[in-house]
Design an enzyme around this catalytic site. Sequence first.
Site, mmCIF file in Angstrom:
data_model
loop_
_atom_site.group_PDB
_atom_site.id
_atom_site.type_symbol
_atom_site.label_atom_id
_atom_site.label_comp_id
_atom_site.label_asym_id
_atom_site.label_seq_id
_atom_site.Cartn_x
_atom_site.Cartn_y
_atom_site.Cartn_z
ATOM 1 N N GLU A 77 46.640 41.459 77.871
ATOM 2 C CA GLU A 77 47.307 42.343 78.758
ATOM 3 C C GLU A 77 46.332 43.062 79.587
ATOM 4 O O GLU A 77 46.472 43.406 81.106
ATOM 5 C CB GLU A 77 48.015 43.539 78.068
ATOM 6 C CG GLU A 77 49.382 43.130 77.484
ATOM 7 C CD GLU A 77 50.218 42.483 78.395
ATOM 8 O OE1 GLU A 77 50.316 42.925 79.436
ATOM 9 O OE2 GLU A 77 51.188 41.658 77.842
ATOM 10 N N TYR A 94 53.301 50.440 80.912
ATOM 11 C CA TYR A 94 53.659 49.079 80.647
ATOM 12 C C TYR A 94 52.730 48.694 79.691
ATOM 13 O O TYR A 94 53.472 47.725 78.705
ATOM 14 C CB TYR A 94 53.200 48.437 82.154
ATOM 15 C CG TYR A 94 53.297 46.990 81.944
ATOM 16 C CD1 TYR A 94 54.439 46.051 81.464
ATOM 17 C CD2 TYR A 94 51.887 46.475 81.616
ATOM 18 C CE1 TYR A 94 54.286 44.767 81.305
ATOM 19 C CE2 TYR A 94 51.889 44.916 81.485
ATOM 20 C CZ TYR A 94 52.979 43.980 81.367
ATOM 21 O OH TYR A 94 52.998 42.855 80.749
ATOM 22 N N ASP A 135 56.845 46.150 84.644
ATOM 23 C CA ASP A 135 55.943 45.505 85.754
ATOM 24 C C ASP A 135 56.551 45.131 86.819
ATOM 25 O O ASP A 135 57.799 45.037 86.946
ATOM 26 C CB ASP A 135 55.024 44.558 85.054
ATOM 27 C CG ASP A 135 55.800 43.175 84.760
ATOM 28 O OD1 ASP A 135 56.765 43.081 85.009
ATOM 29 O OD2 ASP A 135 54.728 42.281 84.295
#
Length: 349
Positions: free
Chosen positions: A33, A116, A134
């Site tokens: 991520e 997020y 997102d």
Amino acid sequence: MSFSKRLIAWYDQHGRDLPWRHTQDPYIIWLSEIILQQTRVEQGMPYFMRFSEQYPTVQDLASADEDDILNLWQGLGYYSRGRNMHKAARMVVSDFAGIFPTAYDEVIKLPGVGEYTAAAISSISANQAKAVLDGNVFRVLSRYFGVEVEINTPAGKKIFTELANEMLDADDPARYNQAIMDFGAMQCKPKSPTCGSCIFNQECVAPKEDKVHLLPLKKKGKGSRNRYFHYFIIEEDDKIMMSRRGEGDVWQNLYEFPMIETTEPLSGLDILKDERTKEYFSEDISLELKGNVIKHILSHQNIYAQFYKVNNPSALKLKKKSWNYVFLKDLNKLAQHKLIFSFIETNIS
């Protein structure tokens, strides 16, 4: 069938086979991520593979040297992500006994982790019912429901957060979150989305109202400012002069050539007229233009870079403390920003 169930069914058939989807290890998911923030999967994949191989555990990453991390990060841009990644790994070791947290309220405390990323990690690693939000999710929801509110405003953020949580599949948040992100990246794309074959084409508001190209709405930000960098390439025998950037500006602590910044663009060898050039170099300096001006775009900044070969390195009469010679063979050991290492790749042997 509900929106979420249809989306998960689509994902089961069309979802991307990505290496971090074969694990529930929160460290590996977090690594992916962070690397993929503001980075396309195709660009980020090699970096993920290198980082996961070189630092297979959070303890390995925490004990690494920052220069080594930034060197491995080289080319991804937004180097603060790499620095925060290192800080977060050290925090996991110091505050969580080396066990990477999976609870949203703990994950979000880590440097470089926002709402997020915390939602993605907690939902995928521990199936916590937290909806991700997102760019892909904004796009899917705004088009499907026809929401004409700017996504980067407080009002827009509030509306879409509520909507994202309302649509979340509470029974399977991990697959749902990955499904909606893949759907936005593969089907409901920013440009040229495949509306004709979309599973939602009968009820999606945007194509019905001819607003696919308009949604999501986004408030325009401030304009970018222009900066003019003039780099001096000073080689002597098997060494080259490099400079390490300081704190508080772009590319902090990364390496580049000695540089002078001007407030306006210069043409030809007008840099010779600059008082700082006269301060650093003697009057007999011989400069040679290396290529044309290169435009490098950053967030809110446009960098215009011109490179100059110093033909007589002995003309350097004064140097900053940050300017030092390094062996050419050791250049690849220094973490450089993209503008510099791209130039080196094609111009320095």
